[in-house]
Design an enzyme around this catalytic site. Structure first.
Site, mmCIF file in Angstrom:
data_model
loop_
_atom_site.group_PDB
_atom_site.id
_atom_site.type_symbol
_atom_site.label_atom_id
_atom_site.label_comp_id
_atom_site.label_asym_id
_atom_site.label_seq_id
_atom_site.Cartn_x
_atom_site.Cartn_y
_atom_site.Cartn_z
ATOM 1 N N HIS A 334 17.067 38.153 -3.033
ATOM 2 C CA HIS A 334 15.791 38.830 -3.270
ATOM 3 C C HIS A 334 14.884 38.723 -2.049
ATOM 4 O O HIS A 334 14.053 39.589 -1.810
ATOM 5 C CB HIS A 334 15.091 38.233 -4.489
ATOM 6 C CG HIS A 334 15.581 38.797 -5.787
ATOM 7 N ND1 HIS A 334 15.437 40.128 -6.103
ATOM 8 C CD2 HIS A 334 16.210 38.235 -6.836
ATOM 9 C CE1 HIS A 334 15.959 40.342 -7.307
ATOM 10 N NE2 HIS A 334 16.450 39.219 -7.767
ATOM 11 N N GLY A 335 15.043 37.653 -1.286
ATOM 12 C CA GLY A 335 14.231 37.495 -0.086
ATOM 13 C C GLY A 335 14.047 36.025 0.208
ATOM 14 O O GLY A 335 14.080 35.201 -0.692
#
Lengths: 403, 78
Positions: A334-335
């Site tokens: 997701h990051g």
């Protein structure tokens, strides 16, 4: 002109439906026009990636070429050899562009951000799936044109659902019977309408109208209690969760609907997730194609390896290691920020707790009641655990605490 | 026939449920009898017992979802 994000504006739908018309008519008369399909793909991709700023489009082209080299070099190698390390290197190479893009916010390097384009993670899932299945021998033949068609299938290019190559091939290689196709048009239209309600009415209401107000309120109470906890923050949690669901489920419905119009049965991404009775059930209903991808290509493979090599004896430990690995990777995917990673760890803990509870329940089946009330309680608890995880995911706590 | 009995035994061992095998067409995934963990356990045991190679991605849930289907697939791979 500027780049148009898929399904984000009326323009996109107008272009899309105009381009789809010949495909729909063709399918009604039992024909697929390969050349026209290719033309429509090019036009849609041009609108999406070359509309104004062409950098995204150029990145996309280089990305596809790069993945093609990796996949077809590995396919060639796999004909006569099957070394684990060569396989691993191919997987690593295939995810290198994505890793660069994910690291970009930390490195703040201007050259690296050139790799980025919308949908890079979803294309990477597909490329990695193909490499893994080439190794397993479940994909034996794949032509470069088929590879590109699968990766660039435009209804799902920006955010999935993530289809599987063999399933996708089954649909594009045949033409559905008229009866079957009419049924697809019918369900597709229903999905499109439901998607409009989800994304542009409910998603808009929660995300654009309500969320900014609740956000200001929660921030204004930020220094009045430890950790900024307030009723407004609780309201933010639920509002954001509703927004996240309706926006993403709406988008996913569009992607499936447009696939249906093209005679492709892209799998659904959501199945009433807020009715889940436990967290495991939730991951079978929320962003299904992503969680199934992680299940099949990370979790099960890891368990398989641990079991075969007899690295660990306890099944429970093995499952728990699997959960931590899966959700940590999902968090990083997701990051690379603390709140995505904490979101991953939180879900791993929830899964481990849930398994422990299920084991306890199995042993004490006689003592623990099971009725309508306990089911409602289970849904209530799961819903709140999930919403809390979305509060972490939203990054709002980062704003509240650190800025 | 012998294969099917062996498979039922494996499923009983893995899941701890004694009533497996009563209905050889029961969907093992839809009913929640097999989760991912149990699935891998069944796969690994099948490999050891029958000496067949079943890679994880070969394990298409629709083709392995009942005792009868597992038995057919094992026969094919043997």
């Amino acid at each position: 002109m500027h780049n148009i994000t898929p399904y984000s504006s009326p323009h996109y739908f107008i272009y899309l439906l105009a381009l789809l018309l010949p495909i729909i008519i063709g399918l009604l008369y039992g024909k697929r026009f390969r050349i026209y399909d290719f033309f429509a793909t090019v036009v849609i991709l041009a609108i999406t990636f070359f509309g104004g700023d062409a950098r995204q489009g150029i990145s996309l082209i280089f990305y596809i070429l790069f993945e093609m080299i990796v996949v077809f070099a590995y396919k060639h190698y796999r004909k006569n050899h099957n070394n684990f390390w060569v396989f691993s290197s191919a997987v690593v190479l295939a995810i290198v562009p994505l890793v660069f893009v994910k690291l970009d916010p930390i490195l703040k390097n201007a050259t690296i951000s050139l790799f980025a384009f919308m949908g890079i993670s979803y294309l990477t899932f597909k490329a990695v799936e193909i490499i893994m299945e080439l190794r397993d021998g479940t994909i034996k033949e794949i032509k470069p044109t088929e590879f590109v068609r699968f990766l660039l299938f435009f209804p799902t290019i920006s955010s999935g659902p993530i289809d599987r190559f063999r399933r996708f091939q089954k649909d594009v290689l045949k033409v559905p019977s008229r009866e079957k196709y009419l049924e697809l048009l019918h369900t597709g239209t229903n999905r499109l309408m439901l998607g409009l309600v989800y994304k542009f009415i409910l998603g808009y209401f929660f995300g654009t109208l309500l969320l900014p107000k609740v956000s200001i309120l929660a921030l204004s109470y930020g220094d009045q209690a430890p950790l900024g906890i307030s009723w407004a923050l609780v309201a933010y949690m639920y509002t954001y969760s509703m927004y996240l669901f309706f926006d993403f489920a709406g988008y996913s419905l569009f992607a499936v609907a447009i696939s249906n119009f093209m005679g492709v049965e892209t799998p659904m991404n959501f199945k009433q997730p807020f009715k889940s009775v436990n967290i495991k059930d939730f991951w079978n209903r929320w962003h299904i194609t992503l969680s199934f991808w992680f299940r099949d290509f990370i979790y099960m493979r890891l368990i398989f390896m641990m079991m075969k090599k007899k690295l660990i004896k306890s099944r429970i430990t093995m499952a728990n290691i699997g959960y931590v690995a899966l959700f940590l990777i999902m968090g990083f995917w997701h990051g690379v920020t603390w709140y995505y990673i904490v979101y991953g760890i939180f879900h791993a803990c929830a899964m481990i707790t849930n398994d422990a509870w299920l084991r306890y329940k199995k042993k004490h089946r006689q003592q623990i009641p099971s009725n309508k009330f306990t089911k409602a309680l289970a849904i209530f608890i799961t819903f709140n655990v999930v919403c809390f995880s979305f509060l972490i995911f939203s990054g709002f706590l980062n704003t509240l605490w650190f800025s | 026939m012998e294969n099917t009995e062996k498979i039922v035994d494996i499923l009983k061992d893995v899941t701890g449920l004694d009533n497996i095998g009563e209905d050889a067409d029961q969907d093992l995934f839809a009913t929640g009898i097999l989760d991912s963990m149990a699935t891998v356990e069944v796969l690994v045991t099948l490999q050891d017992e029958f000496g067949i190679e079943v890679p994880v991605s070969e394990f298409d849930r629709s083709q392995w979802s009942t005792i009868n289907k597992i038995s057919d697939r094992v026969k094919e791979l043997e």
